[in-house]
Design an enzyme around this catalytic site. Sequence first.
Site, PDB file in Angstrom:
ATOM      1  N   SER A   1       0.804  -1.222   0.000  1.00 52.73           N
ATOM      2  CA  SER A   1       0.000   0.000   0.000  1.00 52.73           C
ATOM      3  C   SER A   1       0.839   1.276   0.000  1.00 52.73           C
ATOM      4  CB  SER A   1      -0.985  -0.032   1.174  1.00 52.73           C
ATOM      5  OG  SER A   1      -1.893  -1.089   1.009  1.00 52.73           O
TER       6      SER A   1
ATOM      7  N   ASP B   1       9.781   5.636 -10.420  1.00 47.58           N
ATOM      8  CA  ASP B   1       9.306   6.326 -11.619  1.00 47.58           C
ATOM      9  C   ASP B   1      10.076   7.625 -11.889  1.00 47.58           C
ATOM     10  OD1 ASP B   1       7.475   4.372 -12.185  1.00 47.58           O
ATOM     11  OD2 ASP B   1       5.761   5.428 -11.320  1.00 47.58           O
TER      12      ASP B   1
ATOM     13  N   LYS C   1      -0.988  -4.456  -3.078  1.00 53.49           N
ATOM     14  CA  LYS C   1      -2.272  -3.970  -2.549  1.00 53.49           C
ATOM     15  C   LYS C   1      -2.476  -2.536  -3.027  1.00 53.49           C
ATOM     16  CE  LYS C   1      -5.900  -3.788   0.226  1.00 53.49           C
ATOM     17  NZ  LYS C   1      -6.302  -2.405   0.008  1.00 53.49           N
TER      18      LYS C   1
END
Length: 732
Positions: free
Chosen positions: A508, A519, A533
């Site tokens: 999460s 990224d 998740k």
Amino acid sequence: MLQLLHASRRFCGAPSPRTLTPRVGSAFRLASITLLLSLWSSGPALALQEPQPDSGVTDREAFLGETLSPSVAQEKVSRDIARQLQYSHYRTLRIDREVSSKVFDNYLSYLDGQKLYFLESDIKEFEVYRHRLDGALKTGQLDPAFRIYNRLQERLYDRITFALKLLENSSDKLDFEKDETILVDRADEAWPSSEEAMNEIWRKRVKNSILSLELTGKKDDEIRKTLTKRYESQLRRASQTRSEDVFQGYMNAFTGVYDPHTQYFSPRVSENFNINMSLSLEGIGAVLQTDDEYTKVVRLVPAGPADKAGQLKPADKVVAVGQDDDGELVDVVGWRLEEVVDLIRGPKQSIVRLKVIPANAASDDETRVLKIVRDRVALEDQSASKEVLDIERDGKDYKVGVIEIPTFYADFKGAQLGDPDYKHTTADVRKLLKELEQSDIDGLVIDLRNNGGGALQEAITLTGLFIPQGPTVQVRTSDDRIAVHNDPDKNVVYGGPLVVLVNRMSASASEIFAAAIQDYGRGLVVGNQTFGKGTVQSVRNLASGQLKITEFKFYRVSGGSTQHSGVLPDITFPSAIDVAEIGEDALPEALPWDQIAAADFEKVSSFDLYLPELARQHESRMLKNKEYQAILEEISFLAEAKAEKELSLVLASRKAQLEKQRKKELSVVNAKRTARGEDVFEDFKAYETFVEAEAMRTDKDDDEADLFTKESGEILIDLLNAQSRVATHSPT
């Protein structure tokens, strides 16, 4: 982590009824979402009730009593759940014949996943419901579910009484020298075709249970007494089943078609769902679930007593519970989950002993008794912490800072009261970064292993400490509305070399942070594929009980979802965690990975040029590392053992197998200790004694970094050197 719940009842995760769940925050708005992220669901929640006194039920008629039936209130709730699932769930799914078939299979699996009670004839009789449950659910007709459950009660009584009779007179049927085996997992087997076939299955089950107990050192009379008590307890608990229990199980077979984190909580479970805001609970700090007849550890609360003791692990199975140093170990196989929890919980500073089948055990014959001192789990205990690794490379000394973040925590009460110094992850990490800066570190490792999530806002602001202003995560609703959450702060607190260390239990909020760092090209991600998740749930009140329903999905700034696939590391470390058992992609009906358009962001850097060289250097270093090789050997052994589909029912063979397992485990443990310069254990008994003593220690020295923390630092130095060489040879 301790799951923190928004006042609007929206959060990301699916807390077990055993999870500490305070309420926080203000009303939800998609444009400025303040969500709480956590790890995962523990499966269909069981009803909470106090353990009942022994009822002495042995007579079939007395056991079955009145057949269970649905209430008018349950019929109304069923209709409400059907409406909400069909129109509010993230997954657009009409309740039709296909859904009906899945609910039918889910319910049978929930009731009898190992095919140990129902006969083939029962299933054929029930098949008439396979494509009719859709209409029944929408109109609140619950008779099929209760009819199936009442049949289960009949079959369960027959099976348990058969087992008890076998224990009474087993001399002619339980030959422990006869060459036969038992299947480890019957989930994919056919339903038993006859009572005789079922009797044969249960004869082997009883024989296997006797063997397993004998291998723990129990004597014949003690074994018979233990199993008799176990089966009688199972009968008593089954006789105490209420209509509410049946309804909850059936509703969760229904909600499970949509995704594994959507659940119905009965009124009794809902009461336990709302724990106060203190973020503290006296116990051991573990989330548990039922796994067939066992109670299994789902995860450990960061900085809780079990986590600090360091012996209990996710996927361990609890088979007995004892109080204090010498209290009787009470066999809890087949017990209701809430009754096991009741035994494990207790006052602060008291001792609980757990007899467990370790997650890495090659078979259920291998057990271990652990001692844990109960304590209070508090927010302060879960704070981020730092250390400095000193690494020498080619005659040069490097300092690598390490910040461990157990959970994405925040004192929401302090924030709401306007306390400028309220405790939260980002503030603590900012302070630690300033302190590490004074140590003149050459690079930084952020350790997110076993971090199951927490407050979304903390994941956003923590990312902001390492990147310029920009988006950090995207959230999408089922109707394709997308909200982009940005780090508003242009300042970069730490701009140096960075590695993020993750494992399968990182979930999460951890995945959002790691994905953003990856990224942006801000740092390397190393370790294992994370949990996956990437969904958000809300809790809605019903006329009776509550519905936790998945409404949103998270996406990286690059557009890919963190759901299902998690975050894939740039450099992978080996792990003994079985990905087939733990992870979002291991859960039935998990929402799939997908992709949306990338957010408008600018990459800081790219490591594509360096990754092949970094991977080669990592592999070369690990080939020479004896501890790393011992870990690989352990993983290989466990995989080989778990691949076994059958267990021998010959006593001599089982003893030989257990001895082989223990010898191998001791070999691996000693190999690791030798690599770390520690004394080895003479035998398995010495190792077990050490494990028990370690669990009770309160003066552990946690300053020594583990292998993978050190290797993360080594990789960071590899990166520094590679970048330096490129810079040296680049034209000016």
